[in-house]
Write a protein that holds these residues in place. Structure first.
Motif, PDB file in Angstrom:
ATOM      1  N   VAL A  59       0.844  -1.198   0.000  1.00  0.00           N
ATOM      2  CA  VAL A  59       0.000   0.000   0.000  1.00  0.00           C
ATOM      3  C   VAL A  59       0.877   1.244   0.000  1.00  0.00           C
ATOM      4  N   TYR A  60       0.554   2.185  -0.888  1.00  0.00           N
ATOM      5  CA  TYR A  60       1.159   3.519  -0.910  1.00  0.00           C
ATOM      6  C   TYR A  60       0.067   4.467  -0.438  1.00  0.00           C
ATOM      7  N   ASN A  61       0.249   5.068   0.729  1.00  0.00           N
ATOM      8  CA  ASN A  61      -0.819   5.855   1.351  1.00  0.00           C
ATOM      9  C   ASN A  61      -0.395   7.318   1.437  1.00  0.00           C
TER      10      ASN A  61
ATOM     11  N   VAL B 157      -5.468   9.989   8.107  1.00  0.00           N
ATOM     12  CA  VAL B 157      -4.903   9.072   7.109  1.00  0.00           C
ATOM     13  C   VAL B 157      -3.788   8.241   7.736  1.00  0.00           C
ATOM     14  N   PHE B 158      -2.966   8.886   8.560  1.00  0.00           N
ATOM     15  CA  PHE B 158      -1.864   8.190   9.218  1.00  0.00           C
ATOM     16  C   PHE B 158      -2.391   7.075  10.127  1.00  0.00           C
TER      17      PHE B 158
ATOM     18  N   SER C  92      -3.416   4.069   8.261  1.00  0.00           N
ATOM     19  CA  SER C  92      -2.317   3.292   7.677  1.00  0.00           C
ATOM     20  C   SER C  92      -1.960   2.074   8.520  1.00  0.00           C
ATOM     21  N   SER C  93      -2.149   2.189   9.826  1.00  0.00           N
ATOM     22  CA  SER C  93      -1.758   1.098  10.733  1.00  0.00           C
ATOM     23  C   SER C  93      -2.737  -0.063  10.714  1.00  0.00           C
TER      24      SER C  93
ATOM     25  N   VAL D 128       3.072  -0.922   4.308  1.00  0.00           N
ATOM     26  CA  VAL D 128       2.485   0.382   3.977  1.00  0.00           C
ATOM     27  C   VAL D 128       3.582   1.429   3.892  1.00  0.00           C
ATOM     28  N   ASP D 129       3.624   2.154   2.783  1.00  0.00           N
ATOM     29  CA  ASP D 129       4.488   3.331   2.640  1.00  0.00           C
ATOM     30  C   ASP D 129       3.616   4.565   2.814  1.00  0.00           C
ATOM     31  N   PHE D 130       3.751   5.239   3.963  1.00  0.00           N
ATOM     32  CA  PHE D 130       2.990   6.457   4.213  1.00  0.00           C
ATOM     33  C   PHE D 130       3.812   7.644   3.714  1.00  0.00           C
TER      34      PHE D 130
ATOM     35  N   VAL E 143       4.876   2.971   9.920  1.00  0.00           N
ATOM     36  CA  VAL E 143       3.719   3.714  10.415  1.00  0.00           C
ATOM     37  C   VAL E 143       3.368   3.200  11.810  1.00  0.00           C
TER      38      VAL E 143
END
Length: 615
Positions: free
Chosen positions: A499-501, A515-516, A519-520, A526-528, A556
């Motif tokens: 996931v690219y967030n 949004v952060f 992400s968890s 996940v790339d935040f 994240v």
């Protein structure tokens, strides 16, 4: 008093420097012409009132209890009840305001007498509403500004200091007070805005004549509701100078069209790219013009790009729910892409609520062992709504029930309702400057493609919107693993794909903290990434503009503030960084593909037909 007295207080605010000749711009020179134009302005105002009344008298519009004004009164009455229930508190509140007014009065007298006075920091806000020099130089307007700022600050303090309010009520009260104080700013009235006042005198009121004519036109254009113009809409047409990337509509369902774009490279990435835009706005925000188009940029980088163009729903779509948008939207697009390219896996991009639907779909796919989506990119997408920002003001059981009643009668929610809610989030930028410039100064707004898109509203299908409000904003079911799709509970933890967030730092719709936190919740890597600017400009940021910046960091975890403190900043657009991320997952190339391939015939040229429907 024509010589400038030195300002020993260091504020540049003293009235001994006030030149009496400066009031000449406020002196009426042609009373007859002014009187005639005021009469014409009032005549146009009467036409505006008639346009507002007409559909209400005929029954076309029935103002309902779902109006925000009803909730505003109920909410602020709870704050008022706290302060008037105890005489001591009432006296304290009144004394605080009165003492502030007395302080302004004493400072004003001191300036007139030539004494240096240093203003408190709150009296010198960095507020572009008060950019005109006469808010400082002219005693009347300077006094007015200070009274307004003190009163606004006092009203906000009443909310913050009121005890016994639950968090949601306090949030709503603070939001509504801000709306009221923004509306009552002296900038918004002809006689208390120095710039408008001078213009009215200089033109003998011709500005008001033009402004009231524009007001009548905007209410008529809205069918009895004010459709505030933000740009010159006559300068834009979809498919002519907007949404120009060449492509074809290769499939159509009841709720969407699937667009595939013409390749511009000899070879393309083997894995196609599917974009799921929000249905709250139209997809061409990602294809405004060739210089700003994310879609064209992706095509030029060798992506085979497919985009879902959502229908602008009407009463026929009343029962199309969240699951319908999943099956007849995302799943339909995946089937179409496989027919057109032969590929069984895609890279998916979801923007805003389109991303929320994509996340829910991925969780459902995980239950079905469906691996058609190999990677997911989320742009300003919330999957956890704990910190969802000011939009939560409009969401509680009472307000949702009223909206549902309204939608049940029509089969949809009018696009103007959502547009008003979004504009209220940034009233000082998207409402009042346009009220002043359009209706008081009589100036047509200049052409601006982004604001044309912003005004191109869409309706919300009743079942889909009710599901979204209840399951996301009200109950936060997706984040809890309590959202039900296809008769089964779905969990974000089941999503194991990369996931690219992307969040934007100044987002008022999907705050970066929200949004952060979301992400968890995913079960895979996940790339935040955080980018500068807001919900639109932060996303639509072409690399050649060299604007803003983006931040990348470690895993994240913990608080957003801690992550940001350690993040690495890079100048410019996030687009190249994302493209490198995509290629790192799979950079295999194949010959360029024509829209539809050998299996599907083109239905229409891009941008298609669904996007053309206006309300």
């Amino acid at each position: 008093m024509t010589e400038k007295t030195e300002d020993k207080g260091g504020t540049g605010q003293e009235f001994p420097g006030f030149d009496p000749k400066s009031v000449e711009a406020y002196m009426v020179r042609d009373p007859h012409a002014l009187a005639m134009n005021v009469a014409r302005a009032l005549e146009n105002l009467g036409k505006a009132a008639s346009e507002w009344l007409k559909p209400r008298e005929s029954g076309e519009i029935v103002d309902s209890a779902a109006d925000p004004m009803t909730d505003l009164v109920k909410t602020l009455s709870k704050v008022t009840e706290y302060w008037i229930s105890d005489p001591k508190r009432t006296l304290e509140a009144q004394t605080l305001l009165f003492s502030s007014y007395m302080g302004i009065w004493m400072r004003s007298l001191s300036r007139f007498s030539g004494q240096p006075v240093e203003l408190a920091p709150e009296m010198l806000p960095n507020d572009k509403r008060f950019a005109d020099p006469d808010w400082v130089k002219n005693p009347f307007f300077a006094f007015l500004k200070q009274v307004y700022l003190v009163t606004a600050s006092w009203a906000e303090k009443l909310v913050s200091d009121a005890e016994g309010l639950d968090e949601h009520t306090r949030h709503k009260a603070a939001f509504y007070v801000k709306q009221i104080t923004s509306a009552l700013s002296p900038v918004n009235f002809a006689l208390t805005n120095p710039e408008v006042y001078r213009e009215t005198i200089a033109t003998s009121g011709a500005n008001l004549v033009a402004g009231m004519k524009m007001l009548a036109e905007d209410i008529a254009a809205g069918g009895g509701e004010l459709r505030l113009r933000h740009t010159d809409a006559t300068k834009f047409a979809i498919g002519h100078n907007l949404a120009l990337t060449p492509g074809k509509v290769i499939a159509q369902s009841d709720i969407c069209e699937i667009l595939q774009y013409e390749p511009s490279t000899e070879t393309v990435l083997k894995r196609p790219l599917m974009i799921v835009p929000p249905w709250i706005n139209k997809f061409y925000i990602l294809d405004l013009n060739p210089q700003k188009s994310f879609i064209k940029w992706c095509v030029d980088r060798g992506h085979t790009v497919f985009v879902i163009s959502w229908v602008n729903p009407d009463e026929r779509h009343a029962r199309k729910d969240w699951e319908s948008y999943m099956r007849e939207g995302i799943d339909f697009a995946l089937t179409t892409i496989e027919k057109a390219t032969g590929e069984k896996q895609v890279n998916a991009v979801g923007y805003c609520v389109g991303g929320t639907l994509l996340a829910a779909t991925l969780a459902y796919h995980a239950k079905q062992k469906n691996r058609r989506i190999a990677s997911a990119t989320f742009l300003t997408t919330q999957v956890d709504f704990t910190h969802a920002g000011d939009l939560k003001v409009f969401v509680d059981e009472e307000q949702i029930a009223a909206i549902e009643k309204q939608m049940d009668a029509a089969g949809f929610l009018e696009g103007s309702k959502m547009a008003t809610a979004f504009n209220m989030l940034r009233a000082s930028e998207l409402i009042w400057p346009y009220v002043v410039n359009n209706y008081l100064r009589g100036q047509e707004p200049p052409p601006f493609d982004l604001l044309y898109w912003n005004s191109d509203s869409t309706r919300m299908a009743a079942a889909n919107h009710a599901y979204y409000l209840r399951n996301c904003y009200l109950s936060n079911n997706l984040s809890k693993g309590e959202m039900k799709l296809g008769g089964k509970l779905v969990s974000l933890k089941d999503i194991k794909i990369p996931v690219y967030n992307l969040a934007t730092r100044e987002d008022h719709i999907a705050p970066p903290k929200s949004v952060f936190l979301g992400s968890s919740l995913f079960g895979g890597p996940v790339d935040f990434v955080l980018t500068g600017s807001g919900h639109i400009a932060g996303v639509v940021n072409p690399p050649d503009k060299q604007k803003y910046q983006y931040w990348t960091g470690g895993k994240v975890k913990g608080d957003f503030e801690d992550w940001f403190a350690k993040a690495e900043e890079s100048k410019g657009s996030w687009w190249p960084h994302w493209h490198q991320w995509i290629e790192a997952k799979d950079d295999a190339q194949v010959p360029a593909r024509k829209p539809g391939g050998s299996a599907l015939n083109a239905i229409a040229d891009a941008p298609g037909t669904y996007v053309l429907a206006r309300i």
